[in-house]
Design a protein around this motif. Sequence first.
Motif, PDB file in Angstrom:
ATOM      1  N   SER A 380      22.820   8.012  -0.144  1.00  0.00           N
ATOM      2  CA  SER A 380      22.224   8.690   1.018  1.00  0.00           C
ATOM      3  C   SER A 380      23.262   9.139   2.038  1.00  0.00           C
ATOM      4  CB  SER A 380      21.214   7.755   1.698  1.00  0.00           C
ATOM      5  OG  SER A 380      20.181   7.396   0.801  1.00  0.00           O
ATOM      6  N   GLY A 381      24.528   8.960   1.712  1.00  0.00           N
ATOM      7  CA  GLY A 381      25.587   9.423   2.599  1.00  0.00           C
ATOM      8  C   GLY A 381      26.254   8.341   3.415  1.00  0.00           C
ATOM      9  N   ASN A 382      25.925   7.081   3.132  1.00  0.00           N
ATOM     10  CA  ASN A 382      26.499   5.971   3.902  1.00  0.00           C
ATOM     11  C   ASN A 382      27.580   5.227   3.120  1.00  0.00           C
ATOM     12  OD1 ASN A 382      24.654   6.367   6.091  1.00  0.00           O
ATOM     13  ND2 ASN A 382      23.071   5.435   4.827  1.00  0.00           N
ATOM     14  N   ILE A 383      28.329   5.948   2.319  1.00  0.00           N
ATOM     15  CA  ILE A 383      29.294   5.333   1.420  1.00  0.00           C
ATOM     16  C   ILE A 383      30.343   4.531   2.194  1.00  0.00           C
ATOM     17  CG2 ILE A 383      30.579   7.516   1.336  1.00  0.00           C
ATOM     18  CD1 ILE A 383      30.472   4.791  -1.381  1.00  0.00           C
ATOM     19  N   GLU A 384      30.828   5.051   3.304  1.00  0.00           N
ATOM     20  CA  GLU A 384      31.885   4.344   4.035  1.00  0.00           C
ATOM     21  C   GLU A 384      31.378   3.017   4.595  1.00  0.00           C
ATOM     22  OE1 GLU A 384      33.056   7.278   6.862  1.00  0.00           O
ATOM     23  OE2 GLU A 384      34.343   8.351   5.451  1.00  0.00           O
ATOM     24  N   THR A 385      30.139   3.014   5.103  1.00  0.00           N
ATOM     25  CA  THR A 385      29.555   1.773   5.618  1.00  0.00           C
ATOM     26  C   THR A 385      29.363   0.756   4.503  1.00  0.00           C
ATOM     27  OG1 THR A 385      28.400   3.003   7.359  1.00  0.00           O
ATOM     28  CG2 THR A 385      27.578   0.795   6.859  1.00  0.00           C
ATOM     29  N   VAL A 386      28.853   1.232   3.361  1.00  0.00           N
ATOM     30  CA  VAL A 386      28.616   0.333   2.228  1.00  0.00           C
ATOM     31  C   VAL A 386      29.920  -0.297   1.754  1.00  0.00           C
ATOM     32  CG1 VAL A 386      27.903   0.239  -0.198  1.00  0.00           C
ATOM     33  CG2 VAL A 386      26.497   1.471   1.464  1.00  0.00           C
ATOM     34  N   MET A 387      30.972   0.511   1.628  1.00  0.00           N
ATOM     35  CA  MET A 387      32.260  -0.013   1.168  1.00  0.00           C
ATOM     36  C   MET A 387      32.824  -1.027   2.169  1.00  0.00           C
ATOM     37  SD  MET A 387      32.682   1.402  -1.767  1.00  0.00           S
ATOM     38  CE  MET A 387      34.375   1.486  -2.301  1.00  0.00           C
ATOM     39  N   GLN A 388      32.609  -0.773   3.453  1.00  0.00           N
ATOM     40  CA  GLN A 388      33.086  -1.709   4.461  1.00  0.00           C
ATOM     41  C   GLN A 388      32.344  -3.042   4.350  1.00  0.00           C
ATOM     42  OE1 GLN A 388      35.706  -1.167   6.707  1.00  0.00           O
ATOM     43  NE2 GLN A 388      35.442  -3.378   6.848  1.00  0.00           N
ATOM     44  N   ILE A 389      31.022  -2.965   4.120  1.00  0.00           N
ATOM     45  CA  ILE A 389      30.224  -4.189   3.949  1.00  0.00           C
ATOM     46  C   ILE A 389      30.743  -5.001   2.770  1.00  0.00           C
ATOM     47  CG2 ILE A 389      27.946  -5.066   3.275  1.00  0.00           C
ATOM     48  CD1 ILE A 389      26.754  -2.755   4.935  1.00  0.00           C
ATOM     49  N   LEU A 390      30.997  -4.331   1.648  1.00  0.00           N
ATOM     50  CA  LEU A 390      31.474  -5.029   0.451  1.00  0.00           C
ATOM     51  C   LEU A 390      32.846  -5.657   0.691  1.00  0.00           C
ATOM     52  CD1 LEU A 390      30.317  -2.559  -2.337  1.00  0.00           C
ATOM     53  CD2 LEU A 390      29.567  -4.916  -2.045  1.00  0.00           C
ATOM     54  N   ASN A 391      33.717  -4.925   1.347  1.00  0.00           N
ATOM     55  CA  ASN A 391      35.051  -5.472   1.622  1.00  0.00           C
ATOM     56  C   ASN A 391      34.972  -6.674   2.559  1.00  0.00           C
ATOM     57  OD1 ASN A 391      36.546  -3.703   0.009  1.00  0.00           O
ATOM     58  ND2 ASN A 391      36.558  -2.116   1.591  1.00  0.00           N
TER      59      ASN A 391
END
Length: 405
Positions: A380-391
């Motif tokens: 949905s366009g929130n890739i940067e937020t998702v990657m930050q959460i995972l990191n």
Amino acid sequence: MELNQLNMPLLEKLFSASITFREVPTEKLGELGRSVMEMLGVAPYFPIPLYVLHTCNRVEVYAWDVPQPIVHAVLSRYGGYADRVVVRRGTEAALHLLEVAAGLDSMLIGETDILGQMEEAFDSQVKSHVTRDLLKVVVERAIRFGKMVRTNTNISRGPRGLGSLSIIYVKETMGDLSNLSIGIIGAGSVGQGLAKELKDEGARRIYILNRTFEKAKEIAERIGATAMPLNRESIDECLKKCDVVFATATSFEPIIKEVPPNHKVRLIVDLGVPMNVSNNLPVKVVRLDDLKPIADRYNSERLQEIQKVKAMALEEVENIERALARRAVEIELGEYMRLVALISQEEGRRAGANASLAANSAAKRAVLPLIEALKKHAESGNIETVMQILNDAKRLMKIPQASTS
């Protein structure tokens, strides 16, 4: 929506360097192709993924997340023509690849040969681990798009490729195909397409030469032709038997360097990558430039389809970004799940051997809904937020130390 209005953080990592028949004469593309294709020998050791596309009309390199020294290394492969290379980045590079797959950037608009050539290059370079990771997703989607466009539009209506144009040239020059003996050198995607189309157009005597004789035999049996190995003797025999010879092989050295004194051949069509036929032979050699007037005739009939395909390509760029987001999260989640497995195994070990499998299964079941939610947010366009959460989650996770007992 215009291309420059699209927010594509992942696709911004895509790079392409391209030189085509528009920038240099087609005979020069063969020389450039040799130099660029040499990169594949060292590409598995590159720090970045590559995809190299070399056809009779283009020499292109696609790469992912390219540091400037690699850009210089790629451009240096184009030698004295480096100043003519068209460099694209991000969504512009993605859109170009989609238009290449759709045949919009070809001499014959909508031609299908390019799609087979893209697939052959893709399969080979994926196997050798040259095209990998997120670049693999981009190229795979482009090939899929090329197929979809030809199914849902009339962009390929009529002659389907340079092979088709060369058959039209032969018929207009030499008449009824049923009266001719015809040789085909090379059984790749172009050679196979030629063989079928020649048969459908009425050719009765067809000889197929290929380095892998079994492949030539398979195609010959399918259309009622004669298979021959590809070597110096069989080439001479073909030139003695055939009125017309199509050369379609991939070879950095000319395959037909001379014709025997008692040759029968009157016309040689060179569709090879690069050129398969030497200059200054005592028979007419048809080059790609000779086919351009025929291509122009049919291109005028396909112009109305171009805008439709371009609109579809713009939409597909957005689909690719979503696919990349999903794949990027999957890659990151793979590492996260490895850490989850380590923790569950350690907890199971502490609880007893019989509990280890149950702990691992329970951990995965607990995490899977979170995984799917993260993938959807990424798409949905929130890739940067998702990657930050995972990191952040990996950093906070307490990894068990290896047991010393």
